[in-house]
Design a protein around this motif. Structure first.
Motif, short mmCIF file in Angstrom:
data_model
loop_
_atom_site.label_atom_id
_atom_site.label_comp_id
_atom_site.label_asym_id
_atom_site.label_seq_id
_atom_site.Cartn_x
_atom_site.Cartn_y
_atom_site.Cartn_z
N VAL A 318 0.89 -1.16 0.08
CA VAL A 318 0.10 0.17 -0.01
C VAL A 318 0.85 1.11 0.05
O VAL A 318 0.67 2.07 -0.68
N SER A 319 1.90 1.37 0.85
CA SER A 319 2.85 2.52 0.89
C SER A 319 4.24 2.04 1.04
O SER A 319 4.49 1.00 1.44
N GLY A 320 4.94 2.81 1.09
CA GLY A 320 6.61 2.72 0.91
C GLY A 320 7.41 1.43 0.08
O GLY A 320 6.50 0.92 -0.82
N LYS A 321 8.66 1.31 0.31
CA LYS A 321 9.08 0.22 -0.37
C LYS A 321 9.40 -1.03 0.42
O LYS A 321 9.56 -1.13 1.60
N PHE A 322 9.10 -1.96 -0.34
CA PHE A 322 9.11 -3.45 0.40
C PHE A 322 10.51 -4.06 0.06
O PHE A 322 10.72 -4.17 -1.44
N GLU A 323 11.47 -4.28 1.12
CA GLU A 323 12.77 -4.70 0.53
C GLU A 323 13.12 -6.01 1.23
O GLU A 323 12.65 -6.47 2.23
N ARG A 324 13.99 -6.79 0.18
CA ARG A 324 14.39 -8.08 0.62
C ARG A 324 15.15 -8.01 1.91
O ARG A 324 16.07 -7.05 2.00
N ASN A 325 15.15 -9.08 2.74
CA ASN A 325 15.79 -9.21 3.95
C ASN A 325 15.70 -8.16 4.86
O ASN A 325 16.82 -7.88 5.76
N VAL A 326 14.78 -7.16 4.98
CA VAL A 326 14.54 -6.21 5.87
C VAL A 326 13.37 -6.66 6.90
O VAL A 326 12.43 -7.30 6.29
N PRO A 327 13.69 -6.61 8.18
CA PRO A 327 12.80 -7.07 9.06
C PRO A 327 11.44 -6.04 9.01
O PRO A 327 11.62 -4.85 9.18
N TYR A 328 10.17 -6.80 9.04
CA TYR A 328 9.13 -5.95 9.10
C TYR A 328 8.17 -6.40 10.31
O TYR A 328 8.42 -7.67 10.61
N LEU A 329 7.18 -5.79 10.71
CA LEU A 329 6.43 -5.91 11.87
C LEU A 329 5.36 -6.71 11.33
O LEU A 329 4.49 -5.99 10.63
N HIS A 330 5.08 -7.77 11.94
CA HIS A 330 3.64 -8.45 11.81
C HIS A 330 2.89 -8.24 12.85
O HIS A 330 3.04 -8.47 14.01
N VAL A 331 1.72 -7.18 12.58
CA VAL A 331 1.15 -6.58 13.51
C VAL A 331 0.35 -7.40 14.43
O VAL A 331 0.30 -7.41 15.75
N ARG A 332 -0.38 -8.42 13.92
CA ARG A 332 -1.25 -9.42 14.72
C ARG A 332 -0.35 -10.12 15.65
O ARG A 332 -0.74 -10.36 16.97
N HIS A 333 0.92 -10.58 15.48
CA HIS A 333 1.55 -11.46 16.30
C HIS A 333 2.56 -10.56 17.03
O HIS A 333 3.23 -10.91 17.93
N ASN A 334 2.76 -9.26 16.48
CA ASN A 334 3.55 -8.30 17.11
C ASN A 334 5.08 -8.76 17.15
O ASN A 334 5.68 -8.77 18.22
N LEU A 376 1.37 -5.91 7.36
CA LEU A 376 2.65 -5.91 7.74
C LEU A 376 3.33 -4.51 7.73
O LEU A 376 2.72 -3.72 6.72
N THR A 377 4.01 -3.90 8.78
CA THR A 377 4.59 -2.45 8.58
C THR A 377 5.78 -2.40 9.08
O THR A 377 6.62 -3.42 9.32
N GLU A 378 6.42 -1.21 8.90
CA GLU A 378 7.60 -0.96 9.41
C GLU A 378 7.96 -0.56 10.78
O GLU A 378 8.89 -0.58 11.22
N GLY A 379 6.59 -0.95 11.52
CA GLY A 379 6.76 -0.38 12.85
C GLY A 379 5.54 0.24 13.39
O GLY A 379 5.08 -0.21 14.71
N GLU A 380 4.66 0.63 12.67
CA GLU A 380 3.48 1.23 13.14
C GLU A 380 2.34 0.21 13.33
O GLU A 380 2.36 -0.62 12.65
N GLU A 381 1.61 0.61 14.38
CA GLU A 381 0.63 -0.53 14.65
C GLU A 381 -0.86 -0.08 14.06
O GLU A 381 -1.44 0.81 14.51
N LEU A 382 -1.01 -0.73 12.86
CA LEU A 382 -2.25 -0.33 12.18
C LEU A 382 -2.83 -1.55 11.48
O LEU A 382 -1.81 -2.52 11.31
#
Length: 528
Positions: A318-334, A376-382
């Motif tokens: 939806v927004s931003g760049k998705f990059e390989r091997n970068v850790p992202y936040l899985h909001v439901r599992h936190n 999935l986000t870069e850290g924001e909880e939405l």
């Protein structure tokens, strides 16, 4: 290319229609223009060895229908196009509804002989509610069908759309001579030879030019002049803003099987269709041009490659760049996850990508972390909204037919339910498993896939249930709720997330229950 330029050159759209109107054939022809395939496959004929690229499951090839939504990407005129070819069959409508959450615009395919059919009505209604821009493609002009004006009227009345023809047919069926392209002011003649038909267009900016008579004959030319004059008098002029806000729908005519009128559709689509649009989450509206990455899972497909038992989660960025091997936040599992091999698609062919942009669809290998609707986000909880499970309409007990294979059956059912093929309920009374689906054809698909992909056999038993409703009590400790649970014990079950579900055996008993327990709410979708 800059980040903003990458977003602006993305077009992500879905193709929807009633079964057999020609969605998959149209998808094939669009890929042909993108140079993505050398020869397009047909869905129907058994003589042609090449099946359609987007129908890659074994069961799809046998039946000549699409069962799963497939994702295809190609480049055309320096625009990156992502197509989602959805199943038209109503038994798989749920997959199609979910796919519509991941597209920015839609092409609606209509069969010239059958006109507007019921499945088209349902899907267009969903698009209208969400204000998704739509382009209508009237297909199979080389066959006998309804008159162009009758069809346009029918689309306006039945689908509640405001149409604006951007191309117009010259004759139809046996007399089909070609198409006049209002958008580019030229004539494309129909010869029936698909190779020639693509290249040759004759530019005619003035309709009174005698050249038109030489090309298609006096009668056809005069009819065309009259019809175009009438069309321009009756229908509004094209307005791009009205199209993008979902208030105006351009119409094109053609024949996907003969590759005719498809180029006109694609050229216009590339010019007018919206690039990725903002999306609403539970906390705010997210704009694609934001730097922080966000995306959501709209589909999960188990065993795309039968040799590897792999599971892919399809993520719409939806927004931003998705990059390989970068850790992202899985909001439901936190918790943070990193992905070493994100895939881009070309039907069943996949390639690993390093960077993806808003509008793109990426496949992530999944070991069971994802469910449909996860964010999935870069850290924001939405959390993104609007991906519900619908209340099923068919119910059957599922039994294990081979006691030696109970572990395989468990695993198979578990993975297929995560995919959203159907829903699993466990009865509170005796813990028996009940499978609920939106359409009856799904039972065959489940049985077939359990046997061929997991080596497990199952049998079904009928169960008399009218509707499943999710139960929401005002107060879980109230006497009323306790009494409801005691009296209705044998009709209660838990879904996969552990939410309480009431399986009503008839419309009447559902109404009686609602009257008797006024403090309890009954929902028909799981998102409340």
């Amino acid at each position: 290319m800059s980040f903003i330029e990458e977003i602006n050159r993305r077009r992500t759209f879905g193709i929807v229609s009633h079964p057999d109107a020609g969605k998959t054939t149209l998808t094939e022809k669009l890929l042909l223009f993108g140079g993505a395939i050398q020869e397009a496959g047909a869905v129907k004929s058994n003589k042609i060895k090449k099946g359609a690229t987007s129908d890659f499951m074994e069961i799809e090839r046998q039946r000549g229908i699409s069962v799963a939504t497939s994702v295809l990407a190609f480049e055309y005129r320096d625009i990156k196009i992502n197509i989602l070819d959805t199943p038209g069959h109503k038994d798989f409508a749920e997959d199609t509804f979910r796919t519509l959450t991941a597209v920015d615009s839609v092409i609606v395919v209509i069969d010239v002989a059958k006109g507007v059919e019921e499945q088209t009505e349902k899907l267009v209604e969903v698009c209208r509610m969400r204000k998704i821009p739509m382009i209508v493609f009237i297909n199979k002009m080389d066959r006998e069908g309804k008159d162009a004006f009758d069809l346009l009227d029918e689309i306006e009345q039945k689908l509640n759309l405001t149409v604006c023809p951007l191309s117009f047919p010259i004759g139809m069926g046996y007399d089909f001579k070609g198409i006049y392209n209002i958008w580019e002011k030229n004539v494309n003649l129909f010869t029936g030879d698909p190779r020639k038909d693509i290249e040759e267009t004759v530019e005619i900016s003035d309709l009174n030019d005698s050249e038109l008579d030489d090309l298609i004959g006096n009668n056809a030319a005069n009819t065309l002049r009259e019809e175009l004059e009438l069309a321009q008098g009756v229908y509004p002029d094209f307005d791009q803003d009205a199209y993008k806000s979902g208030d105006l729908q351009p119409v094109f005519f053609g024949s996907a099987l003969n590759n005719f009128g498809v180029r006109e559709l694609l050229d216009c689509f590339v010019d007018i269709a919206p690039s990725p649009r903002p999306k609403e989450s539970d906390t705010r509206v997210v704009d694609p041009k934001e730097k922080g990455f966000t995306g959501f899972v709209f589909k999960i497909h188990a065993n795309m490659d039968p040799k590897h038992r792999d599971r892919l989660a399809f993520i719409k960025i939806v927004s931003g760049k998705f990059e390989r091997n970068v850790p992202y936040l899985h909001v439901r599992h936190n918790k943070k996850l990193r992905f070493s091999s994100p895939n881009a698609f070309f039907a069943e062919k996949k390639e690993i990508v390093d960077v993806s942009y808003p509008g793109d669809i990426v496949g992530l290998h999944d070991t069971g972390n994802f469910k449909i609707g996860d964010t999935l986000t870069e850290g924001e909880e939405l959390q993104y909204k609007g991906i519900p499970s619908f209340s099923p309409e068919h119910f059957r007990y599922i039994n294990n037919a081979d006691p030696m294979k109970s572990k395989q059956l468990e695993k198979g059912i578990d993975q297929l339910m995560d995919e959203g093929v159907a829903q699993l309920f466990r009865l509170e009374l005796n813990n028996r498993k009940v499978i609920g689906t939106v359409g009856a054809l799904q039972y065959e698909v489940i049985q077939y896939r359990l046997e061929h992909e997991y080596g497990a056999k199952c049998t079904y038993e009928p169960l008399n249930v009218h509707k499943a409703c999710w139960v929401e009590p005002e107060n879980e400790k109230s006497e009323e709720f306790k009494e409801f649970k005691r009296v209705k014990n044998k009709f209660l079950a838990k879904d996969k997330r552990g939410q309480l579900v009431f399986l009503a055996d008839s419309m009447f008993s559902l109404q009686m229950t609602q009257q008797k327990y006024p403090s309890i709410k009954f929902h028909f979708t799981s998102e409340f």
